[in-house]
Design a protein around this motif. Structure first.
Motif, mmCIF file in Angstrom:
data_model
loop_
_atom_site.group_PDB
_atom_site.id
_atom_site.type_symbol
_atom_site.label_atom_id
_atom_site.label_comp_id
_atom_site.label_asym_id
_atom_site.label_seq_id
_atom_site.Cartn_x
_atom_site.Cartn_y
_atom_site.Cartn_z
ATOM 1 N N ARG A 167 0.848 -1.187 0.000
ATOM 2 C CA ARG A 167 0.000 0.000 0.000
ATOM 3 C C ARG A 167 0.888 1.243 0.000
ATOM 4 O O ARG A 167 1.966 1.233 0.614
ATOM 5 N N SER A 168 0.447 2.339 -0.635
ATOM 6 C CA SER A 168 1.195 3.594 -0.603
ATOM 7 C C SER A 168 1.369 4.023 0.854
ATOM 8 O O SER A 168 0.394 4.018 1.616
ATOM 9 N N LEU A 169 2.578 4.376 1.218
ATOM 10 C CA LEU A 169 2.925 4.792 2.586
ATOM 11 C C LEU A 169 2.537 3.734 3.621
ATOM 12 O O LEU A 169 2.465 4.009 4.806
ATOM 13 N N GLY A 170 2.247 2.510 3.165
ATOM 14 C CA GLY A 170 1.931 1.433 4.098
ATOM 15 C C GLY A 170 0.474 1.297 4.456
ATOM 16 O O GLY A 170 0.070 0.293 5.026
ATOM 17 N N PHE A 171 -0.361 2.296 4.138
ATOM 18 C CA PHE A 171 -1.770 2.182 4.544
ATOM 19 C C PHE A 171 -2.760 2.724 3.525
ATOM 20 O O PHE A 171 -3.965 2.663 3.749
ATOM 21 N N GLY A 176 -0.677 -4.435 -5.000
ATOM 22 C CA GLY A 176 -0.927 -4.913 -6.364
ATOM 23 C C GLY A 176 0.356 -5.396 -7.012
ATOM 24 O O GLY A 176 1.461 -5.122 -6.532
ATOM 25 N N VAL A 177 0.201 -6.123 -8.115
ATOM 26 C CA VAL A 177 1.338 -6.632 -8.873
ATOM 27 C C VAL A 177 1.294 -5.981 -10.251
ATOM 28 O O VAL A 177 0.281 -6.056 -10.941
ATOM 29 N N ASN A 178 2.391 -5.333 -10.650
ATOM 30 C CA ASN A 178 2.435 -4.691 -11.953
ATOM 31 C C ASN A 178 2.690 -5.751 -13.032
ATOM 32 O O ASN A 178 3.763 -6.355 -13.083
ATOM 33 N N PRO B 251 -2.307 8.131 -10.442
ATOM 34 C CA PRO B 251 -1.505 6.912 -10.568
ATOM 35 C C PRO B 251 -1.345 6.077 -9.298
ATOM 36 O O PRO B 251 -1.073 4.894 -9.395
ATOM 37 N N THR B 252 -1.478 6.665 -8.119
ATOM 38 C CA THR B 252 -1.230 5.892 -6.896
ATOM 39 C C THR B 252 -2.297 6.198 -5.846
ATOM 40 O O THR B 252 -3.056 7.160 -5.970
ATOM 41 N N ALA B 253 -2.312 5.367 -4.815
ATOM 42 C CA ALA B 253 -3.260 5.617 -3.722
ATOM 43 C C ALA B 253 -2.926 6.922 -2.996
ATOM 44 O O ALA B 253 -3.791 7.517 -2.352
ATOM 45 N N LEU B 254 -1.653 7.367 -3.101
ATOM 46 C CA LEU B 254 -1.298 8.649 -2.479
ATOM 47 C C LEU B 254 -1.897 9.822 -3.259
ATOM 48 O O LEU B 254 -2.475 10.745 -2.664
ATOM 49 N N THR B 255 -1.768 9.786 -4.599
ATOM 50 C CA THR B 255 -2.408 10.860 -5.374
ATOM 51 C C THR B 255 -3.914 10.825 -5.163
ATOM 52 O O THR B 255 -4.576 11.851 -5.128
ATOM 53 N N ASN B 256 -4.450 9.616 -4.983
ATOM 54 C CA ASN B 256 -5.885 9.473 -4.737
ATOM 55 C C ASN B 256 -6.288 10.231 -3.478
ATOM 56 O O ASN B 256 -7.271 10.986 -3.466
#
Lengths: 190, 561
Positions: A167-171, A176-178, B251-256
């Motif tokens: 997960r982005s920043l862990g949370f 996911g798998v690219n 593109p990412t959960a952070l931009t989300n």
């Protein structure tokens, strides 16, 4: 009222220049210098040829490659026609294609009829260009890929792990798998 | 929900709680008269604009002149976007070779972006040139947001001024909002988005030779700069067809998370700016609390049903939440959070297909818009909508105890109530009238992708979204026809400008009044009780209007799952 038209036109033109040209071009200049690859679309090159973008999914059908999710973009992964299926949750068309996808996913991967199929494997994404599959989906595909390539399963699973992001920043969001990066890593390993 | 899902929501709430009061304090300085931070930087830019346009910075306008300036400015904007869409095929800076749009589509698109709606009957990749997006659509993303804020500020002046004929100067409010608020925040946000992979370049399609031996067209464009103001100004019009589900936009959960924050921050901040400008911060907190309660409630319901998934699909031997129309990197919680937030504000950007949501989650996003976009609503429109409801609430409370109602020292009398009742009637009439006609007529009905109760929701969603200036869609509807281009444009115009005229008239009426001192009979409007009462009035008054259609749409579909 007529006295208002002149200021309206002038203010409109002023901002068309300021936020319609100066602002986007300033962002473009900063992005090009600071993020040269990302601003251009995170393009992936093999031997100088652009083979795709690491952010965009692309179609794979051969057994030796991991398969992406179903796609509603054009005829599938059309970069010029991003789209979702927009089928409602009770739409017979959706339920019919899910049944077919579940059956063909199990057949293609040599899975038993009682194997639960991960939902991302049989549903179309919001963009039709999802670059990722869930780790569970990748693990179910790994034995098939290993067989098709004559590799040990452990080797393939290691590559899956290496191309899984958390997960982005862990949370934030979900892991996911690219698929493109994983398949390129498989091709390089050969 | 998993612990990471709770943490994601918690961090967003924390970001809002930290940033909204700060931005609100800044907004109060920008609109409060007197000096404001950054005068030395922004002042010269503004004076350049005033000089070029012959605007007297100190000049005050009556509500009629204010409304006139607003309408003429918006008419100029509609004409400009219309011409860009009509001529884009022959104009420069069109590397992806978009063709010129027909008159109906061009008109619909122009109205859509000028009214802050951003309903899109074209696909961004091929339907709009880079020139149209950059010099037409993105410009309106700034200006339509600023127009909304200007009207909210004018209403606040109506509440604070005594025996005044004027409510400010539209041009000054418009220029200050754009220069001091929207451009600086959008610029920083655009750079942050670009750092995460949102594209920002001047080219058209790059042709890739895929690993499997096919070709793929990879689109370009000034996406980061447009994405930032698309969210910040609660606009929602995607650079690409898939909007914020597209990996190049989000593109990412952070931009989300950043995009969700961006679309919420100004509407929530305006509640705090309101509190400061009326000289009682608790009034601002009360409005914020009502907005927040409605928002968090809708997030909870939508997340619950999306995580639970579609039982019909699970019965086929599938495990997981509802992922049809969703991206793996977001999953159900981050998609439901985006969906609730984008419909609670009048943004209408989407990071997942609302049409494919489970029935009650889809019902919640429709209901969010039906509430009139006040939770926290659009930039400006959310606050003025909420203040209309607040005055309605003191009126209803006044009826119960038999006193002349007052809000912030202003007596609420017949003229104000007439304007408020008209405000409350315009949108339901437009939605139910036009959606009703469209499901009865066989031509428009054939535009639906889904049938039965879901099809009804698809149709009602379209007019709800247009009339409330949201712009998201149950995307299955094929609305690029003359009927829908015209009727949706009518809905957008009525939901935007009729309401704005009524609000400015209300501001003018309130400004003329003397304030009455607070007495023991005054109903207190800065208490938790008032926030709860306000929420109850909104839910009861609005949802009752739409109860039959909600029962036949999402609720019936849920029962048939």
């Amino acid at each position: 009222m007529r006295r208002q038209i002149l200021p309206a036109l002038a203010v409109f033109l002023f901002f068309t220049v300021l936020v319609g040209a100066v602002y986007p071009l300033a962002v473009t200049s900063v992005a090009r210098i600071a993020f040269p690859s990302k601003s251009q679309g995170s393009l992936v090159r093999e031997g100088g040829v652009v083979v795709g973008s690491r952010l965009l999914g692309q179609a794979f059908s051969a057994p030796r490659y991991f398969q992406p999710r179903p796609s509603a973009a054009g005829t599938g992964y059309d970069g010029a026609a991003s789209a979702a299926s927009n089928l409602g949750p009770t739409n017979p068309v959706l339920l019919k294609s899910v049944r077919e996808r579940v059956a063909s996913y199990r057949r293609f991967n040599g899975l038993s009829a009682s194997t639960k199929v991960p939902v991302d494997a049989i549903t179309a994404s919001g963009s039709g260009l999802d670059s990722e599959i869930s780790p569970a989906n990748a693990r179910l595909q790994a034995p098939r890929v290993a067989r098709a390539r004559g590799l040990a399963l452990a080797q393939v699973l290691t590559l899956v792990r290496e191309n899984t992001h958390g997960r982005s920043l862990g949370f934030l969001g979900e892991p996911g798998v690219n698929v493109l990066e994983l398949n390129l890593a498989l091709d390089k390993g050969k | 929900m998993s612990s990471s899902g709770w943490l994601q929501l918690g961090v967003l709430v924390g970001l809002i709680a930290l940033s909204a009061p700060l931005v609100g304090a800044y907004l109060a300085r920008v609109f409060g008269g007197g000096t404001a931070p950054g005068d030395r930087v922004f002042g010269p830019i503004e004076r350049l604009c005033y000089r070029a346009a012959g605007i007297d910075e100190q000049g005050e306008q009556t509500w009629r002149v204010y409304a006139g300036s607003l309408l003429i400015f918006s008419a100029v904007s509609v004409a400009a976007v219309y011409l860009l869409m009509r001529l884009q095929g022959s104009l420069p800076f069109n590397p992806s070779h978009a063709v010129s749009a027909g008159p109906a589509l061009a008109f619909n698109t122009a109205v859509s972006f000028v009214t802050n709606t951003n309903w899109q009957n074209y696909a961004g990749e091929t339907g709009a040139s880079h020139l149209t997006q950059m010099a037409g659509l993105a410009v309106q993303n700034f200006l339509s947001a600023a127009v909304g804020i200007a009207v909210a500020v004018a209403l606040i002046r109506g509440l604070t001024r005594r025996k005044s004929d004027t409510i400010g100067n539209f041009w000054v409010d418009l220029v200050r909002t754009t220069v001091r608020v929207l451009i600086p925040i959008a610029f920083v946000l655009a750079i942050v988005l670009a750092s995460q992979g949102v594209v920002q370049n001047l080219h058209g399609f790059t042709h890739a030779h895929t690993v499997a031996g096919a070709t793929q067209s990879i689109p370009g464009g000034q996406v980061a700069s447009q994405e930032a103001i698309k969210e910040l100004g609660t606009n929602g019009g995607g650079f690409y067809n898939a909007n914020s589900a597209h990996p190049f936009e989000n593109p990412t959960a952070l931009t989300n998370l950043l995009e969700i924050w961006a679309l919420l921050v100004i509407p929530f901040s305006l509640a705090f700016a309101f509190g400061r400008l009326v000289g009682n911060r608790r009034q601002g907190w009360t409005i914020f609390a009502a907005m927040f309660l409605l928002w968090i409630g809708s997030v909870g319901v939508a997340t619950h049903y999306e995580l639970a998934g579609n039982p019909r699909i699970q019965a086929i031997g599938v495990v997981g939440s509802n992922m049809e129309g969703k991206e793996v990197r977001f999953g159900a919680p981050a998609s439901a959070l985006f969906a609730a937030s984008t419909t609670d504000t009048s943004t209408g950007a989407v990071n997942s297909s609302h049409d494919s949501f489970t029935p009650l989650a889809g019902g919640v996003v429709v209901a969010n818009m039906l509430l009139g976009e006040v939770s926290p609503g659009g930039t400006g429109s959310g606050l003025y909508g909420m203040l209309v409801f607040a005055i309605l609430t003191v009126f209803l409370a006044g009826l119960m105890v038999g006193r002349t109602p007052e809000y912030l020292g202003k007596k609420v009398q017949a003229l104000e109530m007439k304007l408020i009742v008209l405000y409350l009637l315009v949108v339901p009439l437009v939605i139910l009238g036009l959606a009703g006609a469209s499901v009865v007529l066989s031509g428009p009905r054939s535009a639906l992708l889904n049938h039965g109760s879901h099809g009804l929701t698809e149709m009602v969603y379209a007019f709800t979204s247009a009339a409330n200036n949201n712009g998201s869609a149950f995307g299955g509807i094929g609305a690029n026809t003359n009927w829908f281009n015209a009727t949706l444009a009518i809905a957008m115009l009525a939901g935007r400008f009729l309401l704005m005229i009524l609000v400015l008239a209300l501001a003018g009426a309130l400004a003329r009044k003397q304030t009455v001192p607070e007495s023991s009979g005054t109903f207190p409007t800065a208490t938790p009780l008032f926030a709860v009462l306000l929420v109850a009035v909104i839910v009861v008054v609005v949802l009752l209007t739409y109860a039959p259609v909600l029962a036949l749409g999402p609720i019936l579909e849920h029962l048939s799952l």
